[in-house]
Design an enzyme around this catalytic site. Structure first.
Site, PDB file in Angstrom:
ATOM      1  N   ASP A  10      39.537  39.881  45.758  1.00 13.87           N
ATOM      2  CA  ASP A  10      38.882  38.817  45.280  1.00 13.87           C
ATOM      3  C   ASP A  10      37.683  38.090  47.105  1.00 13.87           C
ATOM      4  OD1 ASP A  10      38.439  38.743  42.818  1.00 13.87           O
ATOM      5  OD2 ASP A  10      40.364  39.251  42.485  1.00 13.87           O
ATOM      6  N   ASP A  27      41.020  43.660  50.375  1.00 15.19           N
ATOM      7  CA  ASP A  27      41.260  42.887  49.969  1.00 15.19           C
ATOM      8  C   ASP A  27      40.530  43.253  48.546  1.00 15.19           C
ATOM      9  OD1 ASP A  27      42.848  40.435  48.566  1.00 15.19           O
ATOM     10  OD2 ASP A  27      40.614  39.712  49.316  1.00 15.19           O
ATOM     11  N   SER A  36      45.505  40.549  45.217  1.00 20.22           N
ATOM     12  CA  SER A  36      46.975  39.557  44.528  1.00 20.22           C
ATOM     13  C   SER A  36      46.262  39.097  43.107  1.00 20.22           C
ATOM     14  CB  SER A  36      46.731  38.167  45.765  1.00 20.22           C
ATOM     15  OG  SER A  36      46.851  37.955  46.695  1.00 20.22           O
TER      16      SER A  36
END
Length: 221
Positions: A18, A16, A116
């Site tokens: 952030d 991922d 995301s």
């Protein structure tokens, strides 16, 4: 299967962005708070934390009733316009993140980022951290129909790397991200940068940050 045998099957690391590679969640939550304030929507920590680890458009779609007459694309553009607002928390690397990515690459394992966030944001932050050239593929918000906690992004990254999901290890800081990785059939290391470690128990291993994390990681707890 012993832990040593399990580690031998780990062929790819999927990170991922952030909260995992970069410490940016406080900045992101401040921007979401600005959007909610501008539209007169009351909020507290629980409401803001609902944005963590997920695509903003997915969260806004669930809360569309709070923004009557507003298009989600317009709300996304509005929140992104706050990016240069003075006083926002700085974006800095998570301790140990760049070193771990370099060690994974030196080991010969494939690396992907599953975020995301937008592709532009991911590309810029990875370049600033000095690891962009080590990442073979970036799966961003634009690449999936359904965002985390759905596993689509992780499964897409595994396909791009030509690696079986069972041979992938995901590194995630959010509850939604861990759920997505586990639903994809991957092992998962939870990083307690944005959530308490007790909230990340669905991960196979929980660490405070990426300092000193082994590759392949030992998930035998």
């Amino acid at each position: 299967m012993t832990d040593l045998e399990a580690r031998a099957t780990m062929k790819a690391a999927l990170f991922d962005l952030d909260g995992t590679l970069i410490d940016s969640e406080r900045r992101s939550l401040a921007m979401w708070a600005m959007l909610l304030d501008r539209h007169g929507v009351g909020h507290d920590e629980v409401v803001l934390r609902g944005f963590m680890g997920r695509r903003g458009r997915d969260v806004l779609a669930e809360r569309a009733h709070l923004f009557p007459g507003r298009r989600i694309d317009d709300l996304i553009s509005e929140v992104m316009s706050f990016n240069d607002h003075p006083g926002l928390p700085a974006v800095v690397p998570v301790p140990g993140a760049a070193d771990l990515v370099r060690r994974v690459s030196a080991y010969g394992s494939s690396i992907a980022v599953v975020t995301s966030a937008s592709l532009d944001w991911a590309e810029e932050r990875l370049a600033e951290t000095g690891i962009r050239e080590l990442v073979l593929t970036v799966v961003s918000a634009q690449d999936v129909v359904v965002g985390k906690p759905d596993p689509e992004g992780f499964l897409l990254a595994a396909r791009r790397l030509s690696v079986d999901p069972a041979h992938c290890v995901a590194f995630e800081d959010s509850i939604a991200g861990i759920a997505a990785a586990k639903a994809a059939g991957m092992r998962c290391v939870g990083i307690a940068t944005t959530h308490a470690g007790t909230e990340l128990t669905a991960a196979d291993l929980v660490v405070a940050d990426l300092t000193g994390v082994e590759w392949p990681p030992s998930t035998d707890q």
